[in-house]
Design an enzyme around this catalytic site. Structure first.
Site, PDB file in Angstrom:
ATOM      1  N   GLY A  72       0.821  -1.201   0.000  1.00 40.51           N
ATOM      2  CA  GLY A  72       0.000   0.000   0.000  1.00 40.51           C
ATOM      3  C   GLY A  72       0.853   1.247   0.000  1.00 40.51           C
ATOM      4  O   GLY A  72       2.088   1.185  -0.084  1.00 40.51           O
ATOM      5  N   ASP A 100     -14.258   5.336   2.729  1.00 43.38           N
ATOM      6  CA  ASP A 100     -13.587   4.790   1.547  1.00 43.38           C
ATOM      7  C   ASP A 100     -14.210   3.454   1.178  1.00 43.38           C
ATOM      8  O   ASP A 100     -13.518   2.442   1.017  1.00 43.38           O
ATOM      9  CB  ASP A 100     -12.085   4.639   1.808  1.00 43.38           C
ATOM     10  CG  ASP A 100     -11.289   4.495   0.502  1.00 43.38           C
ATOM     11  OD1 ASP A 100     -11.856   4.794  -0.572  1.00 43.38           O
ATOM     12  OD2 ASP A 100     -10.122   4.089   0.560  1.00 43.38           O
TER      13      ASP A 100
END
Length: 373
Positions: free
Chosen positions: A75, A215
């Site tokens: 990530g 999100d």
């Protein structure tokens, strides 16, 4: 000179200055003085250590019980490993705050604060459609990190200021990956509704706890071995502000972000409802919204032209209506997630329908060769 005289001399005499004091080395008990000095230093060290040692958080884990195996994903601020914790299969999100010179100290501090926020949110949650939290650590000085390209079988370790969060390992991968695998053949209607129900129930639970995910996207949803969905990644989740103006900023992912978020306006949990509507379309179509548009084009079209993904003609009206209600441009007109759960539960999937007729393993021809809007 006896020992009393020596002690008197060592303590000093109010009538004599230190330069006038005379000592006989053979009369001083050096062993005793060494013992006294050692006790004094030990007390000072213990006092300082206690003062600097922060209290242990309720969610902190014993890193000695954590064993990392291999990388699952990378990530922006860290790496996700698969491993075991106390014999339990887990996923471990290891976060390095760029303290190697990439990030400023202020940026690193902000990221660490966000980490504590994520953990504070996650460790209180218990729901079958939310990834189970195991524990976390604010320092990984004792955490051995497997090298991605080991040359001699050695292990590496991160700086002590790095952090990690440990959650249950969900073996089925992300919902996004599952939909991509089924992009051509599509999903049966009952599977579409079941996945949507899992997601809506998880979000309804979060909202009941005053938590806004911020999100919501298929990439942040995981599937277990029985195709049960679990909401993951609380990196930007936060407790809902009493004053919506306290929640601003473009937080989320292009294509899923509500108009008010894209436009930098105040928002609340209804931004998750909008994102759910986009996810529902994606689950049904096994396709991506706005694949050919840039960020600027999507932002402008969604906010000012009310752009939404094209709903296929074969989509059952009940499901299509839920999509439309969820992605309404006016947040106040969007339903609460608990209402979405009830609407999905009311859908009849016994007769099939949608992209795949029950007796035919074919895909849908509603889309032209160029899909999407």
């Amino acid at each position: 000179m006896d020992s009393e005289d020596v002690n008197s001399k060592l303590k000093g005499d109010g009538n004599k200055s230190s330069k006038d004091m005379i000592f006989r080395a053979d009369k001083i008990d050096l062993k005793s003085l060494d013992a006294q000095l050692e006790r004094h230093l030990s007390q000072v060290w213990s006092k300082n250590n206690t003062a600097t040692k922060r209290p242990k958080e309720v969610w902190e884990i014993d890193l000695a019980k954590l064993d990392l195996r291999y990388v699952v994903a990378n990530g922006a601020y860290g790496i996700v490993y698969r491993g075991t914790y106390d014999s339990q299969d887990v996923a471990v999100k290891v976060l390095d705050w760029g303290e190697d010179g990439v990030a400023t100290s202020a940026e690193a501090a902000a990221l660490r604060a966000s980490f504590k926020q994520e953990v504070a949110v996650w460790h209180k949650l218990h729901h079958p459609n939310v990834t189970k939290f195991v524990g976390a650590s604010m320092g990984t000085s004792n955490l051995k990190i497997p090298l991605q390209n080991p040359t001699n079988g050695a292990q590496d370790s991160l700086p002590s200021r790095a952090c990690c969060v440990v959650v249950e390992f969900v073996p089925g991968g992300t919902l996004k990956q599952y939909l991509i695998r089924n992009r051509r053949k599509k999903l049966a209607y009952k599977i579409v509704v079941q996945i949507a129900l899992d997601l809506s129930r998880g979000l309804s639970y979060l909202h009941s706890k005053k938590i806004v995910h911020r999100d919501v996207k298929t990439e942040n949803m995981l599937l277990d071995g029985n195709q049960n969905l679990k909401i993951a990644d609380f990196g930007v989740a936060r407790v809902e502000a009493l004053n919506p103006s306290d929640m601003t900023g473009e937080t989320g992912t292009l294509g899923y972000m509500a108009p008010e978020v894209l436009d930098g306006k105040p928002y609340n949990r209804r931004c998750d409802v909008y994102s759910f509507g986009i996810c529902l379309w994606e689950i049904y179509c096994c396709d991506m919204p706005y694949p050919d548009l840039s960020f600027a084009d999507v932002t402008s079209a969604v906010v000012r032209q009310n752009l939404r993904p094209e709903i296929p003609r074969c989509c059952p009206s009940g499901l299509a209506n839920i999509m439309k209600k969820c992605w309404d441009g006016n947040p106040d007109k969007r339903p609460e997630m608990e209402e979405v759960v009830r609407m999905l539960e009311a859908l009849d999937t016994s007769k099939g329908g949608g992209m795949i007729p029950e007796d035919q393993p074919k895909g849908c021809f509603c889309f032209a060769p160029t899909r999407g809007p």
